[in-house]
Motif scaffolding. Structure first.
Motif, PDB file in Angstrom:
ATOM      1  N   ASP A   1       0.814  -1.220   0.000  1.00  0.00           N
ATOM      2  CA  ASP A   1       0.000   0.000   0.000  1.00  0.00           C
ATOM      3  C   ASP A   1       0.845   1.267   0.000  1.00  0.00           C
ATOM      4  OD1 ASP A   1      -1.987  -1.910   0.315  1.00  0.00           O
ATOM      5  OD2 ASP A   1      -2.311  -1.474   2.439  1.00  0.00           O
TER       6      ASP A   1
ATOM      7  N   ASN B   1      -1.748  -6.119  -6.622  1.00  0.00           N
ATOM      8  CA  ASN B   1      -2.564  -6.437  -5.457  1.00  0.00           C
ATOM      9  C   ASN B   1      -2.203  -5.610  -4.220  1.00  0.00           C
ATOM     10  OD1 ASN B   1      -4.580  -8.463  -4.291  1.00  0.00           O
ATOM     11  ND2 ASN B   1      -2.859  -8.720  -2.890  1.00  0.00           N
TER      12      ASN B   1
ATOM     13  N   LEU C   1      -8.892   2.201  -0.107  1.00  0.00           N
ATOM     14  CA  LEU C   1      -8.683   0.757  -0.193  1.00  0.00           C
ATOM     15  C   LEU C   1      -9.750   0.001   0.602  1.00  0.00           C
ATOM     16  CD1 LEU C   1      -4.792   0.420   0.071  1.00  0.00           C
ATOM     17  CD2 LEU C   1      -6.230   0.379  -1.977  1.00  0.00           C
TER      18      LEU C   1
ATOM     19  N   CYS D   1      -8.365  -4.630 -11.793  1.00  0.00           N
ATOM     20  CA  CYS D   1      -8.377  -3.813 -10.579  1.00  0.00           C
ATOM     21  C   CYS D   1      -9.653  -4.035  -9.782  1.00  0.00           C
ATOM     22  CB  CYS D   1      -8.203  -2.331 -10.925  1.00  0.00           C
ATOM     23  SG  CYS D   1      -9.648  -1.516 -11.641  1.00  0.00           S
TER      24      CYS D   1
ATOM     25  N   ARG E   1      -8.272  -2.538  -6.123  1.00  0.00           N
ATOM     26  CA  ARG E   1      -7.266  -1.484  -6.147  1.00  0.00           C
ATOM     27  C   ARG E   1      -7.710  -0.338  -7.053  1.00  0.00           C
ATOM     28  NH1 ARG E   1      -3.350  -1.942  -2.046  1.00  0.00           N
ATOM     29  NH2 ARG E   1      -4.549  -3.600  -1.018  1.00  0.00           N
TER      30      ARG E   1
END
Length: 381
Positions: free
Chosen positions: A201, A277, A342, A293, A298
Protein backbone atom coordinates in the motif's frame (compact mmCIF):
# COMPACT_ATOMS: atom_id res chain seq x y z
CA UNK A 1 -13.69 -31.40 -19.15
CA UNK A 2 -17.26 -30.14 -18.74
CA UNK A 3 -18.37 -30.39 -22.38
CA UNK A 4 -19.10 -33.30 -24.74
CA UNK A 5 -16.98 -32.20 -27.68
CA UNK A 6 -14.65 -34.18 -29.90
CA UNK A 7 -10.91 -33.63 -29.49
CA UNK A 8 -9.55 -30.58 -31.35
CA UNK A 9 -13.06 -29.64 -32.51
CA UNK A 10 -13.19 -26.04 -31.23
CA UNK A 11 -10.70 -23.66 -32.83
CA UNK A 12 -9.73 -20.94 -30.35
CA UNK A 13 -8.12 -18.19 -32.41
CA UNK A 14 -6.00 -15.54 -30.70
CA UNK A 15 -2.96 -13.43 -31.39
CA UNK A 16 -1.95 -11.40 -28.35
CA UNK A 17 -0.85 -12.00 -24.79
CA UNK A 18 -4.02 -10.44 -23.27
CA UNK A 19 -6.08 -12.93 -25.26
CA UNK A 20 -4.00 -15.79 -23.87
CA UNK A 21 -4.75 -14.54 -20.37
CA UNK A 22 -8.47 -13.98 -20.87
CA UNK A 23 -9.10 -17.24 -22.74
CA UNK A 24 -7.00 -19.49 -20.49
CA UNK A 25 -9.87 -20.59 -18.19
CA UNK A 26 -12.13 -21.29 -21.17
CA UNK A 27 -9.38 -23.36 -22.81
CA UNK A 28 -9.07 -25.33 -19.58
CA UNK A 29 -12.85 -25.89 -19.54
CA UNK A 30 -12.85 -27.08 -23.15
CA UNK A 31 -9.94 -29.40 -22.40
CA UNK A 32 -8.87 -31.61 -25.30
CA UNK A 33 -11.62 -30.14 -27.47
CA UNK A 34 -9.40 -27.07 -27.83
CA UNK A 35 -7.53 -26.47 -31.05
CA UNK A 36 -5.43 -23.45 -30.16
CA UNK A 37 -4.44 -21.25 -33.11
CA UNK A 38 -2.09 -18.30 -32.57
CA UNK A 39 -1.88 -15.80 -35.42
CA UNK A 40 1.50 -14.51 -34.24
CA UNK A 41 0.29 -10.91 -33.91
CA UNK A 42 2.23 -10.72 -30.62
CA UNK A 43 4.66 -13.60 -30.67
CA UNK A 44 8.10 -14.03 -29.23
CA UNK A 45 9.39 -17.04 -27.38
CA UNK A 46 10.45 -15.06 -24.32
CA UNK A 47 7.08 -13.40 -23.71
CA UNK A 48 4.41 -15.50 -25.44
CA UNK A 49 6.16 -18.77 -24.65
CA UNK A 50 6.34 -17.78 -20.98
CA UNK A 51 2.63 -16.92 -20.93
CA UNK A 52 1.77 -20.33 -22.41
CA UNK A 53 3.78 -22.04 -19.70
CA UNK A 54 2.57 -19.81 -16.86
CA UNK A 55 -1.07 -20.32 -17.88
CA UNK A 56 -0.64 -24.06 -18.53
CA UNK A 57 -1.85 -23.80 -22.13
CA UNK A 58 -1.19 -26.22 -25.00
CA UNK A 59 1.33 -25.38 -27.68
CA UNK A 60 -0.62 -23.59 -30.44
CA UNK A 61 -0.69 -23.86 -34.20
CA UNK A 62 1.34 -20.76 -35.08
CA UNK A 63 0.69 -18.75 -38.22
CA UNK A 64 3.60 -17.07 -40.00
CA UNK A 65 4.41 -13.63 -41.34
CA UNK A 66 1.80 -11.72 -39.30
CA UNK A 67 3.67 -9.87 -36.57
CA UNK A 68 5.10 -6.46 -37.44
CA UNK A 69 2.72 -5.78 -40.33
CA UNK A 70 0.26 -2.87 -40.33
CA UNK A 71 -3.32 -3.60 -39.36
CA UNK A 72 -4.61 -4.50 -42.83
CA UNK A 73 -1.60 -6.72 -43.47
CA UNK A 74 -2.03 -8.57 -40.19
CA UNK A 75 -5.70 -9.25 -40.87
CA UNK A 76 -5.12 -10.29 -44.48
CA UNK A 77 -2.17 -12.55 -43.70
CA UNK A 78 -4.03 -14.20 -40.81
CA UNK A 79 -7.27 -14.57 -42.74
CA UNK A 80 -5.65 -16.36 -45.67
CA UNK A 81 -3.89 -18.90 -43.46
CA UNK A 82 -6.93 -19.45 -41.24
CA UNK A 83 -9.16 -20.03 -44.25
CA UNK A 84 -6.77 -22.65 -45.59
CA UNK A 85 -6.50 -24.32 -42.17
CA UNK A 86 -10.28 -24.45 -41.72
CA UNK A 87 -10.77 -25.79 -45.25
CA UNK A 88 -8.35 -28.63 -44.58
CA UNK A 89 -9.61 -29.43 -41.07
CA UNK A 90 -13.01 -27.89 -40.40
CA UNK A 91 -13.74 -27.16 -36.71
CA UNK A 92 -17.19 -27.60 -35.18
CA UNK A 93 -16.97 -24.03 -33.83
CA UNK A 94 -14.57 -21.09 -33.70
CA UNK A 95 -14.01 -18.98 -30.57
CA UNK A 96 -12.54 -15.48 -30.60
CA UNK A 97 -12.18 -12.95 -27.80
CA UNK A 98 -12.21 -9.19 -27.60
CA UNK A 99 -11.21 -6.83 -30.37
CA UNK A 100 -7.74 -7.53 -31.78
CA UNK A 101 -6.76 -7.96 -35.42
CA UNK A 102 -6.54 -11.70 -34.69
CA UNK A 103 -10.11 -11.59 -33.38
CA UNK A 104 -11.40 -10.05 -36.59
CA UNK A 105 -9.40 -12.42 -38.80
CA UNK A 106 -10.69 -15.46 -36.89
CA UNK A 107 -14.26 -14.19 -37.11
CA UNK A 108 -14.09 -13.54 -40.85
CA UNK A 109 -12.50 -16.93 -41.50
CA UNK A 110 -15.27 -18.67 -39.58
CA UNK A 111 -17.96 -16.62 -41.29
CA UNK A 112 -16.55 -17.32 -44.75
CA UNK A 113 -16.64 -21.08 -44.09
CA UNK A 114 -20.05 -20.91 -42.34
CA UNK A 115 -18.58 -22.28 -39.12
CA UNK A 116 -20.44 -21.37 -35.89
CA UNK A 117 -18.68 -18.40 -34.30
CA UNK A 118 -18.48 -17.54 -30.59
CA UNK A 119 -17.43 -14.04 -29.52
CA UNK A 120 -16.20 -13.89 -25.93
CA UNK A 121 -16.45 -10.43 -24.37
CA UNK A 122 -19.04 -9.25 -26.87
CA UNK A 123 -20.78 -5.89 -26.67
CA UNK A 124 -17.93 -3.65 -25.49
CA UNK A 125 -18.25 -0.15 -26.95
CA UNK A 126 -16.14 2.98 -26.53
CA UNK A 127 -17.99 4.90 -29.27
CA UNK A 128 -14.57 6.25 -30.25
CA UNK A 129 -14.10 5.66 -33.97
CA UNK A 130 -10.43 6.64 -33.71
CA UNK A 131 -9.80 3.28 -32.00
CA UNK A 132 -9.15 0.45 -34.48
CA UNK A 133 -10.34 -1.96 -31.80
CA UNK A 134 -13.79 -0.37 -31.86
CA UNK A 135 -14.21 -1.23 -35.55
CA UNK A 136 -12.93 -4.76 -34.92
CA UNK A 137 -15.31 -5.50 -32.04
CA UNK A 138 -18.37 -4.11 -33.84
CA UNK A 139 -17.72 -6.15 -36.97
CA UNK A 140 -17.09 -9.34 -34.99
CA UNK A 141 -20.30 -8.92 -33.00
CA UNK A 142 -22.33 -8.60 -36.18
CA UNK A 143 -21.05 -11.83 -37.74
CA UNK A 144 -21.07 -13.94 -34.56
CA UNK A 145 -23.56 -16.71 -33.83
CA UNK A 146 -23.10 -16.59 -30.05
CA UNK A 147 -22.41 -13.32 -28.26
CA UNK A 148 -21.03 -13.87 -24.76
CA UNK A 149 -21.55 -10.55 -23.00
CA UNK A 150 -19.75 -9.94 -19.72
CA UNK A 151 -22.13 -7.37 -18.23
CA UNK A 152 -25.67 -6.04 -18.54
CA UNK A 153 -24.23 -2.89 -20.15
CA UNK A 154 -22.65 -5.06 -22.85
CA UNK A 155 -25.98 -6.81 -23.41
CA UNK A 156 -27.69 -3.41 -23.76
CA UNK A 157 -25.10 -2.29 -26.32
CA UNK A 158 -25.78 -5.34 -28.46
CA UNK A 159 -29.55 -4.96 -28.25
CA UNK A 160 -29.24 -1.29 -29.19
CA UNK A 161 -27.68 -2.43 -32.47
CA UNK A 162 -30.70 -4.68 -33.15
CA UNK A 163 -28.73 -7.88 -32.78
CA UNK A 164 -30.91 -10.96 -32.33
CA UNK A 165 -31.59 -11.48 -28.63
CA UNK A 166 -31.36 -15.23 -29.14
CA UNK A 167 -27.68 -14.84 -29.95
CA UNK A 168 -26.86 -12.89 -26.76
CA UNK A 169 -25.93 -14.54 -23.47
CA UNK A 170 -24.92 -12.83 -20.22
CA UNK A 171 -21.95 -14.86 -19.02
CA UNK A 172 -19.74 -12.67 -16.85
CA UNK A 173 -16.08 -12.08 -17.62
CA UNK A 174 -13.37 -14.72 -17.42
CA UNK A 175 -11.05 -12.14 -15.86
CA UNK A 176 -12.50 -12.95 -12.43
CA UNK A 177 -11.34 -16.56 -12.71
CA UNK A 178 -8.00 -15.61 -14.20
CA UNK A 179 -7.10 -13.21 -11.41
CA UNK A 180 -8.19 -15.60 -8.66
CA UNK A 181 -6.16 -18.46 -10.15
CA UNK A 182 -3.05 -16.55 -11.13
CA UNK A 183 -2.60 -14.28 -8.11
CA UNK A 184 0.47 -15.55 -6.21
CA UNK A 185 -0.01 -16.64 -2.61
CA UNK A 186 0.78 -14.38 0.33
CA UNK A 187 4.35 -15.61 0.77
CA UNK A 188 5.18 -15.25 -2.92
CA UNK A 189 3.73 -11.73 -2.96
CA UNK A 190 5.78 -10.75 0.07
CA UNK A 191 8.93 -12.03 -1.62
CA UNK A 192 8.02 -10.18 -4.81
CA UNK A 193 7.61 -6.87 -3.01
CA UNK A 194 10.84 -7.41 -1.08
CA UNK A 195 12.70 -8.05 -4.33
CA UNK A 196 11.57 -4.64 -5.59
CA UNK A 197 12.11 -2.87 -2.27
CA UNK A 198 8.42 -2.02 -1.87
CA UNK A 199 6.03 -2.02 1.06
CA UNK A 200 2.33 -2.91 0.80
CA UNK A 201 0.00 0.00 0.00
CA UNK A 202 3.00 2.31 -0.36
CA UNK A 203 3.75 2.57 -4.08
CA UNK A 204 2.33 3.26 -7.54
CA UNK A 205 2.38 0.62 -10.28
CA UNK A 206 2.26 2.12 -13.78
CA UNK A 207 2.10 0.75 -17.31
CA UNK A 208 1.84 2.70 -20.56
CA UNK A 209 1.80 1.22 -24.04
CA UNK A 210 -1.13 2.43 -26.17
CA UNK A 211 -0.33 4.50 -29.30
CA UNK A 212 -2.29 7.51 -28.01
CA UNK A 213 0.25 7.75 -25.16
CA UNK A 214 3.42 6.69 -26.98
CA UNK A 215 3.15 8.07 -30.51
CA UNK A 216 4.00 11.68 -29.62
CA UNK A 217 6.60 13.24 -27.36
CA UNK A 218 3.95 15.52 -25.87
CA UNK A 219 1.64 12.73 -24.70
CA UNK A 220 4.35 10.39 -23.42
CA UNK A 221 6.27 13.24 -21.84
CA UNK A 222 3.15 14.40 -20.00
CA UNK A 223 2.55 10.93 -18.52
CA UNK A 224 6.16 10.41 -17.49
CA UNK A 225 6.47 13.91 -16.03
CA UNK A 226 3.57 13.23 -13.66
CA UNK A 227 4.97 9.84 -12.65
CA UNK A 228 8.30 11.56 -12.00
CA UNK A 229 6.51 14.16 -9.88
CA UNK A 230 4.87 11.43 -7.79
CA UNK A 231 8.25 9.77 -7.25
CA UNK A 232 9.88 13.08 -6.30
CA UNK A 233 7.17 13.59 -3.68
CA UNK A 234 8.22 10.36 -2.00
CA UNK A 235 5.93 7.63 -3.36
CA UNK A 236 7.89 4.97 -5.26
CA UNK A 237 6.70 4.37 -8.83
CA UNK A 238 7.31 0.91 -10.30
CA UNK A 239 7.24 1.09 -14.09
CA UNK A 240 7.46 -2.19 -16.06
CA UNK A 241 8.16 -0.72 -19.47
CA UNK A 242 6.62 -2.06 -22.65
CA UNK A 243 9.03 -2.38 -25.63
CA UNK A 244 6.97 0.17 -27.61
CA UNK A 245 7.25 2.64 -24.74
CA UNK A 246 10.98 2.07 -24.36
CA UNK A 247 11.51 2.74 -28.06
CA UNK A 248 9.41 5.91 -27.83
CA UNK A 249 11.38 7.16 -24.81
CA UNK A 250 14.60 6.75 -26.75
CA UNK A 251 13.15 8.28 -29.91
CA UNK A 252 11.86 11.38 -28.11
CA UNK A 253 14.81 11.82 -25.74
CA UNK A 254 12.73 11.39 -22.59
CA UNK A 255 15.10 9.16 -20.63
CA UNK A 256 15.65 11.89 -18.04
CA UNK A 257 12.05 11.47 -16.86
CA UNK A 258 12.77 7.85 -15.94
CA UNK A 259 15.60 8.55 -13.49
CA UNK A 260 13.40 8.56 -10.36
CA UNK A 261 11.15 5.71 -11.51
CA UNK A 262 11.85 2.05 -10.74
CA UNK A 263 11.94 0.90 -14.36
CA UNK A 264 11.89 -2.84 -15.07
CA UNK A 265 11.42 -5.11 -18.04
CA UNK A 266 7.84 -6.36 -18.59
CA UNK A 267 6.89 -8.82 -15.84
CA UNK A 268 4.99 -12.09 -16.05
CA UNK A 269 1.24 -12.04 -15.54
CA UNK A 270 1.30 -13.58 -12.07
CA UNK A 271 4.00 -11.17 -10.93
CA UNK A 272 2.02 -8.24 -12.30
CA UNK A 273 -1.06 -9.32 -10.35
CA UNK A 274 1.03 -9.76 -7.22
CA UNK A 275 2.42 -6.24 -7.57
CA UNK A 276 -0.96 -4.74 -8.45
CA UNK A 277 -2.56 -6.44 -5.46
CA UNK A 278 -0.56 -4.30 -3.02
CA UNK A 279 -0.25 -1.01 -4.95
CA UNK A 280 -1.71 2.12 -3.41
CA UNK A 281 -2.57 3.24 -6.94
CA UNK A 282 -2.47 1.82 -10.45
CA UNK A 283 -1.86 4.04 -13.47
CA UNK A 284 -2.38 2.39 -16.84
CA UNK A 285 -3.86 2.63 -20.32
CA UNK A 286 -4.52 -1.12 -20.47
CA UNK A 287 -7.99 -2.51 -21.02
CA UNK A 288 -7.29 -5.62 -18.99
CA UNK A 289 -6.09 -3.69 -15.95
CA UNK A 290 -9.46 -1.90 -15.88
CA UNK A 291 -11.04 -5.29 -15.19
CA UNK A 292 -8.32 -6.76 -12.98
CA UNK A 293 -8.38 -3.81 -10.58
CA UNK A 294 -12.02 -4.61 -9.73
CA UNK A 295 -11.11 -8.15 -8.67
CA UNK A 296 -8.05 -7.00 -6.70
CA UNK A 297 -9.86 -4.05 -5.09
CA UNK A 298 -7.27 -1.48 -6.15
CA UNK A 299 -7.80 2.07 -7.51
CA UNK A 300 -6.84 2.79 -11.10
CA UNK A 301 -6.32 5.93 -13.15
CA UNK A 302 -6.95 5.12 -16.81
CA UNK A 303 -4.81 7.32 -19.04
CA UNK A 304 -6.99 7.28 -22.13
CA UNK A 305 -9.42 9.55 -23.96
CA UNK A 306 -12.16 6.90 -23.96
CA UNK A 307 -12.93 3.46 -22.61
CA UNK A 308 -15.03 0.49 -23.64
CA UNK A 309 -15.17 -0.66 -19.99
CA UNK A 310 -17.22 1.94 -18.08
CA UNK A 311 -18.22 -0.60 -15.40
CA UNK A 312 -14.99 -0.08 -13.44
CA UNK A 313 -15.65 3.68 -13.40
CA UNK A 314 -19.27 3.29 -12.35
CA UNK A 315 -18.33 0.96 -9.49
CA UNK A 316 -15.76 3.45 -8.17
CA UNK A 317 -12.59 1.52 -8.95
CA UNK A 318 -11.29 3.70 -11.77
CA UNK A 319 -11.35 7.13 -13.36
CA UNK A 320 -10.55 8.25 -16.88
CA UNK A 321 -7.84 10.93 -17.03
CA UNK A 322 -5.79 12.76 -19.61
CA UNK A 323 -1.97 12.91 -19.52
CA UNK A 324 -0.53 15.85 -17.62
CA UNK A 325 -2.10 17.88 -14.85
CA UNK A 326 -5.37 15.92 -14.76
CA UNK A 327 -3.46 12.67 -14.18
CA UNK A 328 -1.14 14.21 -11.60
CA UNK A 329 -3.83 16.07 -9.69
CA UNK A 330 -6.12 13.08 -9.28
CA UNK A 331 -3.20 10.77 -8.47
CA UNK A 332 -2.15 13.02 -5.60
CA UNK A 333 -5.74 13.30 -4.37
CA UNK A 334 -6.26 9.54 -4.38
CA UNK A 335 -2.91 8.83 -2.75
CA UNK A 336 -3.80 11.23 0.05
CA UNK A 337 -6.68 9.01 1.23
CA UNK A 338 -5.23 5.59 0.48
CA UNK A 339 -6.45 3.70 3.60
CA UNK A 340 -10.04 4.88 3.24
CA UNK A 341 -10.13 4.26 -0.50
CA UNK A 342 -8.68 0.76 -0.19
CA UNK A 343 -11.18 -0.14 2.54
CA UNK A 344 -14.06 1.07 0.41
CA UNK A 345 -12.92 -0.84 -2.67
CA UNK A 346 -12.31 -4.03 -0.67
CA UNK A 347 -16.01 -4.01 0.20
CA UNK A 348 -17.13 -3.36 -3.40
CA UNK A 349 -17.88 -6.42 -5.58
CA UNK A 350 -16.42 -6.64 -9.06
CA UNK A 351 -18.97 -5.81 -11.77
CA UNK A 352 -17.57 -8.63 -13.93
CA UNK A 353 -19.40 -11.58 -12.46
CA UNK A 354 -19.13 -14.56 -10.17
CA UNK A 355 -16.13 -16.44 -11.53
CA UNK A 356 -18.10 -19.03 -13.53
CA UNK A 357 -17.94 -17.36 -16.94
CA UNK A 358 -15.72 -19.95 -18.63
CA UNK A 359 -17.99 -22.85 -17.61
CA UNK A 360 -20.99 -21.01 -19.05
CA UNK A 361 -19.19 -20.17 -22.28
CA UNK A 362 -17.88 -23.74 -22.71
CA UNK A 363 -21.39 -25.16 -22.27
CA UNK A 364 -22.88 -22.63 -24.68
CA UNK A 365 -20.13 -23.35 -27.21
CA UNK A 366 -20.78 -27.08 -27.00
CA UNK A 367 -24.50 -26.51 -27.53
CA UNK A 368 -23.78 -24.28 -30.53
CA UNK A 369 -21.48 -26.92 -32.01
CA UNK A 370 -24.36 -29.40 -31.79
CA UNK A 371 -22.80 -31.79 -29.30
CA UNK A 372 -24.76 -30.98 -26.16
CA UNK A 373 -23.44 -29.90 -22.79
CA UNK A 374 -24.23 -29.61 -19.15
CA UNK A 375 -26.96 -27.08 -18.29
CA UNK A 376 -25.74 -23.50 -18.19
CA UNK A 377 -25.80 -21.85 -14.75
CA UNK A 378 -27.35 -18.40 -15.32
CA UNK A 379 -25.52 -15.30 -14.16
CA UNK A 380 -27.58 -13.23 -11.78
CA UNK A 381 -28.31 -9.83 -13.25
Amino acid sequence: MRTCLSPNSVAVVLGTRPELVKLAPLIHELGDATRLVHTGQHWDEAMSGRFLRDLDLPRPELLTGVGGRPRAGQIAQSLGQLDAAFAEDRPAAVVVQGDTNATLAGALAANAREIPLVHVEAGLRSYDRAMPEEHNRVMVDHVSDLLCAATEDNVANLRAESLDRGRIELTGNTVVEVVRRQLPDRAARAALLAAHGLRPDGYVLATVHRPENTDTAEALGAVLAELDRIARAGTPVLFPMHPRTRAAVERFGLAGLLERLAVTEPVGYGDFLGLANHAALLVSDSGGVQEECTVLGRPLLVVRRSTERPEAMEAGFAALVQPGEELGGLARAWLSDTPERLARLAATPSPYGDGLASARIAALTAALAGRGAEPVVPLAA
